[in-house]
Design an enzyme around this catalytic site. Structure first.
Site, PDB file in Angstrom:
ATOM      1  N   THR A 149       0.837  -1.211   0.000  1.00 24.30           N
ATOM      2  CA  THR A 149       0.000   0.000   0.000  1.00 24.30           C
ATOM      3  C   THR A 149       0.873   1.263   0.000  1.00 24.30           C
ATOM      4  OG1 THR A 149      -1.675  -1.097   1.278  1.00 24.30           O
ATOM      5  CG2 THR A 149      -1.469   1.229   1.684  1.00 24.30           C
ATOM      6  N   VAL A 177     -11.986  -6.503   1.579  1.00 22.18           N
ATOM      7  CA  VAL A 177     -11.632  -5.165   2.062  1.00 22.18           C
ATOM      8  C   VAL A 177     -10.633  -5.338   3.202  1.00 22.18           C
ATOM      9  CG1 VAL A 177     -12.491  -3.074   3.183  1.00 22.18           C
ATOM     10  CG2 VAL A 177     -13.844  -4.161   1.378  1.00 22.18           C
ATOM     11  N   GLY A 178      -9.521  -4.628   3.115  1.00 23.86           N
ATOM     12  CA  GLY A 178      -8.486  -4.747   4.136  1.00 23.86           C
ATOM     13  C   GLY A 178      -8.604  -3.681   5.205  1.00 23.86           C
ATOM     14  N   ASP A 179      -7.485  -3.411   5.847  1.00 21.96           N
ATOM     15  CA  ASP A 179      -7.433  -2.440   6.955  1.00 21.96           C
ATOM     16  C   ASP A 179      -7.500  -0.990   6.504  1.00 21.96           C
ATOM     17  OD1 ASP A 179      -4.848  -3.107   5.725  1.00 21.96           O
ATOM     18  OD2 ASP A 179      -4.082  -1.535   7.032  1.00 21.96           O
TER      19      ASP A 179
HETATM   20  N1  ASP Z   1      -2.691  -3.317   4.210  1.00 20.27           N
HETATM   21  C1  ASP Z   1      -3.009  -3.505   2.810  1.00 20.27           C
HETATM   22  C2  ASP Z   1      -4.164  -4.443   2.703  1.00 20.27           C
HETATM   23  O1  ASP Z   1      -4.187  -5.430   3.389  1.00 20.27           O
HETATM   24  C3  ASP Z   1      -1.873  -4.022   2.022  1.00 20.27           C
HETATM   25  C4  ASP Z   1      -0.578  -3.300   2.215  1.00 20.27           C
HETATM   26  O2  ASP Z   1      -0.419  -2.541   3.133  1.00 20.27           O
HETATM   27  O3  ASP Z   1       0.318  -3.481   1.436  1.00 20.27           O
HETATM   28  O4  ASP Z   1      -5.028  -4.220   1.889  1.00 20.27           O
END
Ligand code: ASP
Length: 265
Positions: A149, A177-179
């Site tokens: 990200t 959906v992630g964090d």
């Molecule tokens: N945290 C992001 C997600 O899980 C991925 C990342 O940080 O690279 O969507």
């Protein structure tokens, strides 16, 4: 008049190549230039994230990895210390998802997802991405489960802002959906500081990571000690973070991560 104290940090994600920190440096400089023009900090940070989304080497915007179905979806969020928060989740079709997240923050909603988010961005005439058209034909998208990200945190002497944008975990189920768009998980900003994380989104969410890091800021722990402690919460999963407080700034990751920081004034 004393010049404003400005602190800015940008990251290219846990797993991004350290050598790609020329891109994060460019994002920091963009944010700085905008703050000098007296642009609002939230706008300046969103433009820094646009630089990273347009770079193509990070997993966000033009560089987003594909989901298991070969399609690209984006999550993005932005928050400031005045209580402004906006996010989009699993949104398809737009070049700069962070601009959609910023626009959501100006509405009565906090998160828009999927088709509704795309319709919202379309109504605002946000620039579409070329990615959807070439998905499955032409460009060879990575679907390996890498992270990375992009993120930016900034302080202009008065306010703190945190922002994130991602293509999510490559190869994940569509609709995952992630964090990133979850307040207090991927990011948090308040009167005492700003935090932006990167890494395995499911693990980050389950630890309410950004808000707990912010609580350490509130307790007066130094930025570097917070980075060291929070990285230890993730002994096996990919993880990185950047943060700012009135005491200073710090960043780090348990693997390679392009990141840049600058203090002005
Ligand atoms: N945290 C992001 C997600 O899980 C991925 C990342 O940080 O690279 O969507």
């Amino acid at each position: 008049m004393k010049p404003k104290k400005i602190r800015i940090i940008a990251h290219g994600g846990a797993g991004s190549e350290n050598e790609h920190s020329d891109g994060t440096k460019k994002a920091v400089e963009t944010c700085y230039k905008e703050v000098q023009k007296s642009t609002s900090l939230i706008h300046a940070v969103s433009l820094a994230v646009c630089v990273l989304e347009d770079d193509g080497r990070y997993n966000a915007g033009s560089g987003s990895h594909a989901r298991a179905n070969g399609k690209i979806e984006h999550d993005a969020a932005i928050m400031d210390s005045e209580g402004c928060f906006g996010a989009v989740a699993a949104m398809k079709g737009f070049k700069n998802p962070i601009q959609a997240a910023k626009a959501v923050s100006k509405t009565k909603y906090r998160i828009l997802a999927g088709e509704g988010a795309a319709k919202f961005a379309q109504d605002l005439k946000l620039e579409p991405t070329h990615l959807q058209n070439i998905s499955g034909g032409g460009k060879d998208f990575s679907t390996s489960p890498t992270t990375d990200t992009v993120g930016c945190v900034a302080f202009d002497g008065t306010s703190f802002v945190a922002a994130l944008s991602t293509g999510g975990m490559a190869g994940a189920h569509y609709g995952r959906v992630g964090d990133v768009p979850i307040i207090g998980s991927g990011l948090y900003a308040g009167p005492d500081g700003a935090v932006a994380t990167t890494g395995d989104g499911e693990a980050i969410m389950m630890k309410i990571t950004a808000y707990r890091a912010y609580e350490l800021i509130q307790k007066g722990v130094s930025p570097q000690s917070i980075v060291d402690e929070v990285i230890n919460w993730f002994p096996t999963d990919a993880f990185g973070l950047i943060l700012l407080s009135h005491k200073g700034s710090a960043g780090g990751s348990n693997r390679s991560m392009a990141w840049s920081s600058r203090e002005f004034g």
